[in-house]
Design an enzyme around this catalytic site. Structure first.
Site, PDB file in Angstrom:
ATOM      1  N   HIS A 267      13.930  38.637  93.915  1.00 62.85           N
ATOM      2  CA  HIS A 267      13.454  38.270  92.647  1.00 62.85           C
ATOM      3  C   HIS A 267      12.728  39.530  92.023  1.00 62.85           C
ATOM      4  CE1 HIS A 267      11.801  36.119  89.389  1.00 62.85           C
ATOM      5  NE2 HIS A 267      10.933  35.081  90.070  1.00 62.85           N
ATOM      6  N   HIS A 306      23.333  36.599  90.026  1.00 66.96           N
ATOM      7  CA  HIS A 306      22.093  35.786  89.483  1.00 66.96           C
ATOM      8  C   HIS A 306      22.603  34.324  89.425  1.00 66.96           C
ATOM      9  CE1 HIS A 306      19.039  34.799  86.475  1.00 66.96           C
ATOM     10  NE2 HIS A 306      18.653  35.892  86.642  1.00 66.96           N
ATOM     11  N   ASP A 362      17.928  44.012  86.552  1.00 67.09           N
ATOM     12  CA  ASP A 362      17.353  44.927  87.638  1.00 67.09           C
ATOM     13  C   ASP A 362      18.339  46.215  87.781  1.00 67.09           C
ATOM     14  OD1 ASP A 362      14.711  43.866  88.000  1.00 67.09           O
ATOM     15  OD2 ASP A 362      15.600  42.333  89.208  1.00 67.09           O
TER      16      ASP A 362
HETATM   17  N1  ACO Z   1      25.960  41.153  96.640  1.00 69.35           N
HETATM   18  C1  ACO Z   1      27.066  40.736  97.152  1.00 69.35           C
HETATM   19  N2  ACO Z   1      27.548  39.402  97.298  1.00 69.35           N
HETATM   20  C2  ACO Z   1      26.666  38.711  96.580  1.00 69.35           C
HETATM   21  C3  ACO Z   1      25.515  39.123  95.980  1.00 69.35           C
HETATM   22  C4  ACO Z   1      25.274  40.624  95.863  1.00 69.35           C
HETATM   23  N3  ACO Z   1      24.303  40.982  95.166  1.00 69.35           N
HETATM   24  N4  ACO Z   1      25.068  38.030  95.194  1.00 69.35           N
HETATM   25  C5  ACO Z   1      25.680  36.994  95.726  1.00 69.35           C
HETATM   26  N5  ACO Z   1      26.706  37.346  96.542  1.00 69.35           N
HETATM   27  C6  ACO Z   1      27.665  36.552  97.182  1.00 69.35           C
HETATM   28  C7  ACO Z   1      27.236  35.822  98.313  1.00 69.35           C
HETATM   29  O1  ACO Z   1      27.406  36.481  99.540  1.00 69.35           O
HETATM   30  C8  ACO Z   1      28.079  34.479  98.273  1.00 69.35           C
HETATM   31  O2  ACO Z   1      29.434  34.770  98.809  1.00 69.35           O
HETATM   32  P1  ACO Z   1      30.015  33.734  99.376  1.00 69.35           P
HETATM   33  O3  ACO Z   1      30.515  32.653  98.560  1.00 69.35           O
HETATM   34  O4  ACO Z   1      31.323  34.161 100.172  1.00 69.35           O
HETATM   35  O5  ACO Z   1      28.932  33.220 100.822  1.00 69.35           O
HETATM   36  C9  ACO Z   1      28.249  34.375  96.711  1.00 69.35           C
HETATM   37  O6  ACO Z   1      28.097  35.541  96.087  1.00 69.35           O
HETATM   38  C10 ACO Z   1      27.179  33.313  96.147  1.00 69.35           C
HETATM   39  O7  ACO Z   1      26.079  33.853  96.285  1.00 69.35           O
HETATM   40  P2  ACO Z   1      24.619  32.874  96.493  1.00 69.35           P
HETATM   41  O8  ACO Z   1      23.883  33.488  97.417  1.00 69.35           O
HETATM   42  O9  ACO Z   1      25.224  31.576  96.640  1.00 69.35           O
HETATM   43  O10 ACO Z   1      23.972  33.272  94.814  1.00 69.35           O
HETATM   44  P3  ACO Z   1      22.819  32.711  94.547  1.00 69.35           P
HETATM   45  O11 ACO Z   1      22.666  32.168  93.143  1.00 69.35           O
HETATM   46  O12 ACO Z   1      21.928  31.872  95.446  1.00 69.35           O
HETATM   47  O13 ACO Z   1      21.908  34.168  94.598  1.00 69.35           O
HETATM   48  C11 ACO Z   1      20.814  36.220  93.733  1.00 69.35           C
HETATM   49  C12 ACO Z   1      21.507  34.896  93.378  1.00 69.35           C
HETATM   50  C13 ACO Z   1      19.740  35.925  94.821  1.00 69.35           C
HETATM   51  C14 ACO Z   1      20.039  36.917  92.570  1.00 69.35           C
HETATM   52  C15 ACO Z   1      21.945  37.100  94.538  1.00 69.35           C
HETATM   53  O14 ACO Z   1      22.891  37.129  93.635  1.00 69.35           O
HETATM   54  C16 ACO Z   1      21.283  38.272  95.140  1.00 69.35           C
HETATM   55  O15 ACO Z   1      20.895  38.249  96.292  1.00 69.35           O
HETATM   56  N6  ACO Z   1      21.410  39.359  94.159  1.00 69.35           N
HETATM   57  C17 ACO Z   1      20.891  40.463  94.973  1.00 69.35           C
HETATM   58  C18 ACO Z   1      19.407  40.749  94.676  1.00 69.35           C
HETATM   59  C19 ACO Z   1      19.113  40.749  92.967  1.00 69.35           C
HETATM   60  O16 ACO Z   1      19.558  41.727  92.243  1.00 69.35           O
HETATM   61  N7  ACO Z   1      18.209  39.916  92.458  1.00 69.35           N
HETATM   62  C20 ACO Z   1      17.358  40.101  91.226  1.00 69.35           C
HETATM   63  C21 ACO Z   1      18.056  38.763  90.434  1.00 69.35           C
HETATM   64  S1  ACO Z   1      17.543  38.914  88.874  1.00 69.35           S
HETATM   65  C22 ACO Z   1      15.689  38.643  88.797  1.00 69.35           C
HETATM   66  O17 ACO Z   1      15.212  38.115  89.712  1.00 69.35           O
HETATM   67  C23 ACO Z   1      15.023  38.945  87.710  1.00 69.35           C
END
Ligand code: ACO
Length: 442
Positions: A267, A306, A362
């Site tokens: 987050h 996201h 971010d």
């Molecule tokens: N890098 C690589 N792969 C990713 C990423 C990433 N940053 N984010 C999601 N994925 C992949 C997952 O591994 C998953 O792959 P799969 O279907 O093969 O298993 C698919 O994309 C879907 O991912 P989820 O985890 O279901 O997506 P979710 O909506 O739960 O997660 C989140 C959202 C937590 C923001 C995620 O994208 C992440 O961890 N990003 C990196 C951290 C980040 O930048 N956070 C800031 C968010 S913005 C904020 O809070 C202000």
């Protein structure tokens, strides 16, 4: 149009007609669906609240597929270009942009509340020199509830407003003190004649120089970042603010909990994680190998993806533009080239395209903050300060919503059925452990 949903329960072959309001069915209507009179009724299972609206809100609108973000109807692009953080905070909290008099009154009230009780200097002194500033901020916000006992009167609008002035006014001061503590320098007390972000930068930086001025590009860039981070509807920390606030606790305690939620790397800790990732990658030539590791699932590309944006995060577009303005005025950042290369490769790679993974707010904010001179550990703190405006708006809306009660989700219990208590010496595991232990003990 017939705004109802007809459900046939194939277990009983009974049919139910459920009203649809705002394209939503009420989960509690499912409880009418029962196999027999003893049945609790059907529930919906929604881990991580993927498809559950927990409130009705008029604050922030996000369309993640189209990349739209609006506060009280105003597009984020217009607010970032024309408004100021304090004005956006007012908009979030009161629902309308302030008139001239309200604007001046609001700014004066918030800036008058920038001083903190002297005891906070002693609280902060108690932390170790390398304490994470977010930990210090969380502790100080929680401690604030003990300094303002009137904050418990959450049903009194005047008392609520006073806490809002205090919170928005004091957070930058506490954050600046936490930073000065980490670098071993005396605290600078607020200068309320300066603007909100200008005063914050002054408290962080001033070394008792005569006529110290804050670079206007720095103050404006930080103000834009603050506008972009001020609210984002029902995210993890806003939901925490609402859930904790639903217990009718004072706003400081609820805000401390929301700040804890923001601290996590998925987050508000993400911009810190982005910079650490870029530093780890080290050079543009290492980018393809890093992307490969991400695709193999060994790590995530921080600053990408996201929960609700399945397109470019509109805040990321504005931040990228602001980043260039900062680099032009203050000099470029060596991590920028690595970030641009990561973005270039990721945006044409099937792994990221298939999963709709685009840069989020971010991805570039960390690089700007680094260029402004902030140490990485301060990044989540710089997110918490503006997000407090959104948390307060969400909290006010929640506690005034007559449909809300204390937050209390249901669960699907899959554990053991009823069984009788067994005294310790008679338990199987205990005897096994005793037998294996006894020979060597003897
Ligand atoms: N890098 C690589 N792969 C990713 C990423 C990433 N940053 N984010 C999601 N994925 C992949 C997952 O591994 C998953 O792959 P799969 O279907 O093969 O298993 C698919 O994309 C879907 O991912 P989820 O985890 O279901 O997506 P979710 O909506 O739960 O997660 C989140 C959202 C937590 C923001 C995620 O994208 C992440 O961890 N990003 C990196 C951290 C980040 O930048 N956070 C800031 C968010 S913005 C904020 O809070 C202000």
């Amino acid at each position: 149009m017939n705004n109802t949903l007809t459900i046939t329960d194939n277990r009983t072959e009974k049919e139910y007609v459920i009203p649809i309001e705002n394209d939503t069915v009420r989960a509690v209507d499912l409880r009418r669906i029962k196999v027999n009179d003893d049945d609790f009724g059907l529930m919906s299972y929604d881990p991580a609240y993927d498809n559950t609206a927990a409130c009705k809100s008029k604050i922030t609108f996000v369309d993640g597929n189209k990349g739209i973000l609006r506060h009280r109807g105003y597009p984020i692009e217009q607010l970032a270009e024309k408004s100021s953080f304090l004005e956006v905070a007012y908009l979030l909290i009161y629902g309308e942009l302030p008139g001239k008099e309200e604007h001046d009154y609001w700014n004066t009230r918030v800036m008058r509340h920038t001083f903190v009780h002297q005891a906070f200097t002693r609280i902060i002194e108690a932390f170790h020199y390398d304490a994470h500033p977010m930990g210090i901020l969380i502790s100080c916000i929680a401690a604030m509830s003990t300094f303002h006992a009137d904050a418990k009167s959450i049903d009194d609008p005047a008392e609520r407003e006073k806490q809002i002035f205090r919170i928005l006014g004091k957070l930058p001061t506490l954050a600046a003190f936490a930073y000065r503590h980490a670098i071993g320098r005396p605290y600078n007390y607020p200068d309320s004649s300066r603007g909100y972000t200008e005063n914050f930068l002054y408290m962080l930086d001033d070394m008792n120089e005569r006529g110290y001025t804050v670079h206007p590009v720095s103050a404006r860039a930080l103000d834009i970042l603050f506008i972009l981070m001020s609210d984002h509807e029902q995210n993890c920390s806003a939901s925490t603010m609402r859930a904790v606030g639903s217990s009718r606790v004072d706003p400081y305690s609820a805000l401390a909990a929301a700040t804890c939620a923001l601290y996590g790397p998925l987050h508000g800790g993400a911009n810190e994680a982005v910079v650490r990732m870029l530093e780890k990658i080290g050079s543009v030539s290492n980018v393809p190998a890093y992307i490969e590791q991400v695709k193999q699932g060994k790590m995530r590309l921080m600053g990408f993806g996201h929960r609700i944006y399945r397109h470019y995060d509109p805040r990321a577009t504005i931040i990228k533009k602001t980043a260039y303005e900062v680099f032009e005025a203050l000099g470029t950042n060596s991590l920028l080239d690595i970030a641009l290369e990561l973005e270039r490769i990721a945006l044409q790679d099937d792994y990221f395209l298939e999963r709709n993974l685009y840069p989020n707010v971010d991805f570039y904010s960390g690089i700007i903050l680094q260029s402004l001179g902030f140490p990485t550990a301060m990044f989540p703190v710089l997110f918490a300060i503006p997000r407090a405006a959104g948390w307060l708006a969400q909290w006010l809306e929640h506690i005034e919503d007559k449909e809300q009660r204390i937050a209390r989700p249901r669960q699907i219990y899959l554990g053991e059925g009823a069984r009788d208590y067994v005294p310790v010496p008679e338990r199987a595991d205990y005897r096994k452990w005793l037998e294996s232990y006894a020979p060597s003990a003897g």
